[in-house]
Scaffold this active site. Structure first.
Site, short mmCIF file in Angstrom:
data_model
loop_
_atom_site.label_atom_id
_atom_site.label_comp_id
_atom_site.label_asym_id
_atom_site.label_seq_id
_atom_site.Cartn_x
_atom_site.Cartn_y
_atom_site.Cartn_z
N LEU A 24 0.20 25.70 34.40
CA LEU A 24 -0.16 27.10 34.35
C LEU A 24 -0.43 27.38 35.55
O LEU A 24 -1.06 26.66 36.38
CB LEU A 24 -1.22 27.45 33.27
CG LEU A 24 -1.08 27.00 31.92
CD1 LEU A 24 -2.44 27.31 31.02
CD2 LEU A 24 0.00 27.99 31.28
N ASP A 25 -0.44 28.63 36.06
CA ASP A 25 -0.81 29.11 37.56
C ASP A 25 -2.06 28.87 37.57
O ASP A 25 -2.83 28.80 36.38
CB ASP A 25 -0.25 30.50 37.68
CG ASP A 25 1.20 30.83 37.45
OD1 ASP A 25 2.02 29.59 37.61
OD2 ASP A 25 1.63 32.08 37.41
N LYS A 26 -2.43 29.07 39.01
CA LYS A 26 -4.04 28.63 39.38
C LYS A 26 -4.66 29.89 38.44
O LYS A 26 -5.96 29.48 37.88
CB LYS A 26 -4.06 28.75 40.68
CG LYS A 26 -5.50 28.58 41.21
CD LYS A 26 -5.36 28.27 42.56
CE LYS A 26 -7.00 28.13 43.18
NZ LYS A 26 -6.98 28.23 44.62
#
Ligand code: URA
Length: 233
Positions: free
Chosen positions: A103-105
């Site tokens: 998942l993106d930051k």
């Protein structure tokens, strides 16, 4: 399974292999009630009872966790100084598990971690078409024609996405179900229609929903039924 006892103990606890080796010198390890002196001693993971500091250890060959990922953490095991989701786990899991996908930051929500390479591969393989559902907030009012546009596929620059199911919940909130996981896919799909995703949370993988009782940063083990649910497409 027959394995070396020092590896067994290191896998079952937060201790490193070299720390574990020391415990043998000080008679802290027992197998079936008898002190064992050699760190290379072989044990049967099905039958033998292993004690460290007089406490019986539980060993699981494969572990599956769900984590409610907060913003600000990278989904990786190693980075240059950035916070990773691994530090949110119990010490004993930090050295054994890896995240299944990313998942993106700045994305929150459901991410799985395991040490089962086969499970991870199955879940990530495009042919398996395991669906992922995201809850999304955008910066502008959502137009209803977006629903059919997302079903028909969206050109996100280097790729045209496969059928994606959008459900509009309110003016600026929706859920989106996709069966792929291209880099920044959800953000790029909305960006293709000039929307900015201002909040993104994964809420489901396959039939497995994020446990609502898990606070951000908390994780728990999956049971057998839930492991199967994650692979449903
Ligand atoms: N799509 C994105 O854009 N970001 C994520 O973190 C997951 C899916």
């Amino acid at each position: 399974m027959i394995i070396r006892i020092d590896k067994w103990i290191s896998d079952a606890t937060q201790y490193s292999r070299s720390e574990v080796k020391n415990f043998f010198k000080y008679n802290k390890v027992k197998v079936n009630g008898e002190i064992v002196k050699k760190s290379g001693y072989k044990v049967d993971t099905e039958k033998d009872q292993i004690e460290l500091f007089n406490e019986i250890l539980e060993y699981e060959e494969f572990v599956y966790l769900m984590l409610n990922k907060p913003k600000g953490y990278i989904s990786a095991t190693l980075t240059d100084g950035e916070k990773t989701i691994m530090e949110l786990l119990d010490l004993k899991y930090q050295k054994r598990l890896f995240p299944v996908g990313r998942l993106d930051k700045d994305t929150e929500g459901l991410i799985l971690l395991t040490n089962d390479g086969k499970f991870s591969h199955q879940l990530m393989h495009p042919n398996k078409k395991v669906s992922k559902i995201y809850y999304i907030e955008v910066d502008e009012n959502l137009k209803s024609d977006l629903v059919s546009a997302f079903i028909n596929g969206v050109d996100i620059g280097d790729y045209v996405t496969k059928e994606a199911r959008l459900e509009i919940l309110s003016e600026k909130t929706c859920t989106l179900e996709i069966q792929e996981g291209k880099f920044h896919q959800v953000k790029r799909m909305f960006s293709a229609f000039d929307y900015e995703v201002v909040y993104l949370k994964r809420i489901q993988i396959g039939d497995l929903k994020l446990d609502e009782n898990l606070k951000l940063g908390e994780s728990r083990k999956l049971n057998k039924e839930e492991i199967g649910k994650a692979l449903v497409n």
